[in-house]
Enzyme design. Sequence first.
Site, PDB file in Angstrom:
ATOM      1  N   HIS A  45       0.857  -1.199   0.000  1.00 24.47           N
ATOM      2  CA  HIS A  45       0.000   0.000   0.000  1.00 24.47           C
ATOM      3  C   HIS A  45       0.889   1.243   0.000  1.00 24.47           C
ATOM      4  CE1 HIS A  45      -3.859   2.038   0.484  1.00 24.47           C
ATOM      5  NE2 HIS A  45      -3.132   2.941   1.102  1.00 24.47           N
ATOM      6  N   ALA A  46       0.635   2.151  -0.950  1.00 26.95           N
ATOM      7  CA  ALA A  46       1.523   3.306  -1.134  1.00 26.95           C
ATOM      8  C   ALA A  46       1.593   4.179   0.115  1.00 26.95           C
ATOM      9  CB  ALA A  46       1.017   4.137  -2.308  1.00 26.95           C
TER      10      ALA A  46
ATOM     11  N   HIS B 233      -0.028  11.887  -5.514  1.00 28.10           N
ATOM     12  CA  HIS B 233      -0.564  11.919  -4.150  1.00 28.10           C
ATOM     13  C   HIS B 233       0.583  11.759  -3.139  1.00 28.10           C
ATOM     14  CE1 HIS B 233      -3.517  11.021  -0.927  1.00 28.10           C
ATOM     15  NE2 HIS B 233      -2.532  10.277  -0.457  1.00 28.10           N
ATOM     16  N   GLU B 234       1.424  10.764  -3.358  1.00 30.07           N
ATOM     17  CA  GLU B 234       2.516  10.498  -2.407  1.00 30.07           C
ATOM     18  C   GLU B 234       3.519  11.647  -2.397  1.00 30.07           C
ATOM     19  OE1 GLU B 234       2.129   8.313  -0.274  1.00 30.07           O
ATOM     20  OE2 GLU B 234       0.438   7.380  -1.292  1.00 30.07           O
TER      21      GLU B 234
ATOM     22  N   HIS C 152       2.613  14.424  -0.124  1.00 28.03           N
ATOM     23  CA  HIS C 152       3.053  14.248   1.270  1.00 28.03           C
ATOM     24  C   HIS C 152       4.521  14.656   1.407  1.00 28.03           C
ATOM     25  CE1 HIS C 152      -0.524  12.200   2.673  1.00 28.03           C
ATOM     26  NE2 HIS C 152      -0.405  11.219   1.810  1.00 28.03           N
TER      27      HIS C 152
ATOM     28  N   GLU D 169      -3.407  14.954   2.798  1.00 25.32           N
ATOM     29  CA  GLU D 169      -3.892  14.077   1.726  1.00 25.32           C
ATOM     30  C   GLU D 169      -4.284  14.854   0.471  1.00 25.32           C
ATOM     31  OE1 GLU D 169      -3.428  11.036   2.103  1.00 25.32           O
ATOM     32  OE2 GLU D 169      -3.128  10.993   4.271  1.00 25.32           O
TER      33      GLU D 169
ATOM     34  N   HIS E 266      -6.565   0.455   5.735  1.00 26.75           N
ATOM     35  CA  HIS E 266      -6.601   1.437   6.820  1.00 26.75           C
ATOM     36  C   HIS E 266      -7.233   0.924   8.106  1.00 26.75           C
ATOM     37  CE1 HIS E 266      -6.112   3.353   2.965  1.00 26.75           C
ATOM     38  NE2 HIS E 266      -5.579   4.391   3.552  1.00 26.75           N
TER      39      HIS E 266
ATOM     40  N   TYR F 114      -9.266  11.561   4.187  1.00 26.04           N
ATOM     41  CA  TYR F 114      -9.455  11.496   2.733  1.00 26.04           C
ATOM     42  C   TYR F 114     -10.747  12.190   2.324  1.00 26.04           C
ATOM     43  CZ  TYR F 114      -5.819   8.002   3.339  1.00 26.04           C
ATOM     44  OH  TYR F 114      -4.659   7.369   3.692  1.00 26.04           O
TER      45      TYR F 114
HETATM   46  O1  X8Z Z   1      -4.310   5.329   1.272  1.00 18.65           O
HETATM   47  C1  X8Z Z   1      -4.257   6.176   0.401  1.00 18.65           C
HETATM   48  C2  X8Z Z   1      -2.908   6.679  -0.092  1.00 18.65           C
HETATM   49  C3  X8Z Z   1      -1.883   6.662   0.956  1.00 18.65           C
HETATM   50  S1  X8Z Z   1      -2.127   7.910   2.138  1.00 18.65           S
HETATM   51  C4  X8Z Z   1      -2.428   5.795  -1.226  1.00 18.65           C
HETATM   52  N1  X8Z Z   1      -5.393   6.630  -0.167  1.00 18.65           N
HETATM   53  C5  X8Z Z   1      -6.705   6.149   0.246  1.00 18.65           C
HETATM   54  C6  X8Z Z   1      -6.942   4.716  -0.165  1.00 18.65           C
HETATM   55  O2  X8Z Z   1      -6.132   4.155  -0.930  1.00 18.65           O
HETATM   56  O3  X8Z Z   1      -7.930   4.139   0.259  1.00 18.65           O
HETATM   57  C7  X8Z Z   1      -5.485   7.653  -1.193  1.00 18.65           C
HETATM   58  C8  X8Z Z   1      -6.942   7.748  -1.538  1.00 18.65           C
HETATM   59  C9  X8Z Z   1      -7.691   7.065  -0.432  1.00 18.65           C
HETATM   60 ZN    ZN Z   2      -1.899   9.858   1.461  1.00 15.99          ZN
END
Ligand code: X8Z
Ligand code: ZN
Length: 604
Positions: free
Chosen positions: A340-341, A371-372, A375, A399, A502, A512
């Site tokens: 997961h990024a 997105h990354e 940050h 975010e 998450h 988000y």
């Molecule tokens: O988790 C993330 C990022 C890392 S902060 C890749 N996002 C959420 C997800 O993947 O569920 C970005 C959009 C929403």
């Molecule tokens: Zn993020």
Amino acid sequence: MNKLFSLLITIFILVSCSSNDSEIKTISDVESFLEKVEQENKTLGPVASSASWISSNFITYDSQKIAADFGKRYSLISVERANEAATFDDLDLPDEMRRKLNLIKGGFVMPAPLDDALAGEIANIESELGAMYGLGSHCFDENDCYDLEAFEQIIDSSRNPEELLKAWTGWREIGKPMKDKYMRMVEIGDLGARDLGYDGLTDLWFSKYDMPAEEFLEETDRVWEEVKPLYDALQCHVREKLNEHYGDDIVPAEGMLPAHVLGNMWGQSWANVYDLVFEEDPNAVSINLTSLIEEKDLTEREMVVIAEDFFLSLGFDPLPETFWERSLFTKPQDRNVVCHASAWNLDPDNNDLRIKMCIQKNEEDFVTIHHELGHIFYYQAYNDLPGVFRGGANDGFHEAVGDLLALSITPDYLNQIGFVTKAEAEAAEQDPIALLMKQALDGVVSIPWTLMLDKWRSGIFTGEITKENLNSSWWELREKYQGITSPMERGEEYFDPGAKYHIPGNTPYTRYYLAKIMQYQFHESLCNDIGFEGPLHECSIYNNPEAGVKIRNMLAMGQSKPWQDAFEALTGERALSGTSILNYYKPLQEWLEKENESRSCGWE
Ligand code: X8Z
Ligand code: ZN
């Protein structure tokens, strides 16, 4: 004799008073306390971060043990410092000092109580849950095994309902063994939150927004009511088109959408079914970023360089050499990593910034790289502030930065960086509904999902949701907010929330939601500032130093001021609003309303 006795009593009182917490505190005590916290963070922070980096980059028994140990120590010392900060509650202090103390008191996600055994237990569970997700895979038989990326390959691109259902249910098997651990973690975290003076974890999580928790939650609901008609119109149209494609047995003509045919493992973005739900104007040229990335044979690193260039065009400083040396861009074949990024600020005093991501060469990941880097450039902008102020104005700001830039990936921008010709860019702009539909299938679709996730979590935290209705309440919320339903009966033996990063990772999700709303407010305001006059979806801030200065000024404030101040610095406003996102998608909403005229929209 009497005099001597009373003198002794007085001395005793003075001595005993000066040796406990009721001692009169002064500003200089606060200063030395803050200095101590600063120094501790400098020594413990970078090592704890390295332990965490290693545990996510090499998931092994030992790396988890080390990460849990650091987690426990960090947690205990942070709770001690929070308690110490609370001893200054009655002092009259300058705003900046008071803010620092408040941040020290409230900077927790899953706090441990001040108890060695419980702190150890919660740190172990957290590390275990993270590893269970990172290592997650499921075998239907010994020769038919899949990890998340393999399952996603199917969900993102297959159009075979049986295959989709198999991948959808297969991935969710990883949630089952998390359930009891998750509940125990929440139980301990709740004790920790109460020890810190909060009314449980929900109160802790939502008290970070420079307003009372309840008021903040009302704000998020208020904005959702503004955006909901746009989402409902989109849900209605997508349902109709998927029904046409799959037939009544898979996608009913009325009601909710089944979660397995939406082109995303969690149904949080429907961009992968764009071709099924929108018929492009045959005279317009559509731009497919995934094909362009493939045609240009870009490497993963080159994709990151292009995203970095966007930030440089706005006047940001380049990333340090160590970013390129120490980041992870591709999925290693020989070890287990959390794919997961994520973006890391490992050692702020030495600008050790990294991303960790198993990049795939497609449009979705190209946007995620932005997105990354959002940050990363945020970290870089505030790393010279005192440690306690190094954070986003609120977590939603963090975010929103990269996503804000991603809104500027317009056909014109793609022409400027040599991805398409001018003629192709102009032709693509001839079909605004196509452009907006593609964006909305991600940007609008994700909104109710980003709101419902923490509603579920908050229900667990307050005890309104119990062990007996964990999974059913998850689906009730998904149905209510997203109009999405599970494709099969999901009893309480499943723990479907656990199949989303998450939840086992304890990353708050309302951030988000805030980002999805605020990025349009930022975008609209910047486009006005730079004098852009066309439709908002054609505006790109690429190469615009004026926009760059505005963004950087906001980022450089870190969390030193209430978020409303940072918000005002960029937008001139102090509150969340759905108006900008509605303005952005206005042509699409009008188009959808016409398309939906004869359809019976909505769901029960
Ligand atoms: O988790 C993330 C990022 C890392 S902060 C890749 N996002 C959420 C997800 O993947 O569920 C970005 C959009 C929403
Ligand atoms: Zn993020």
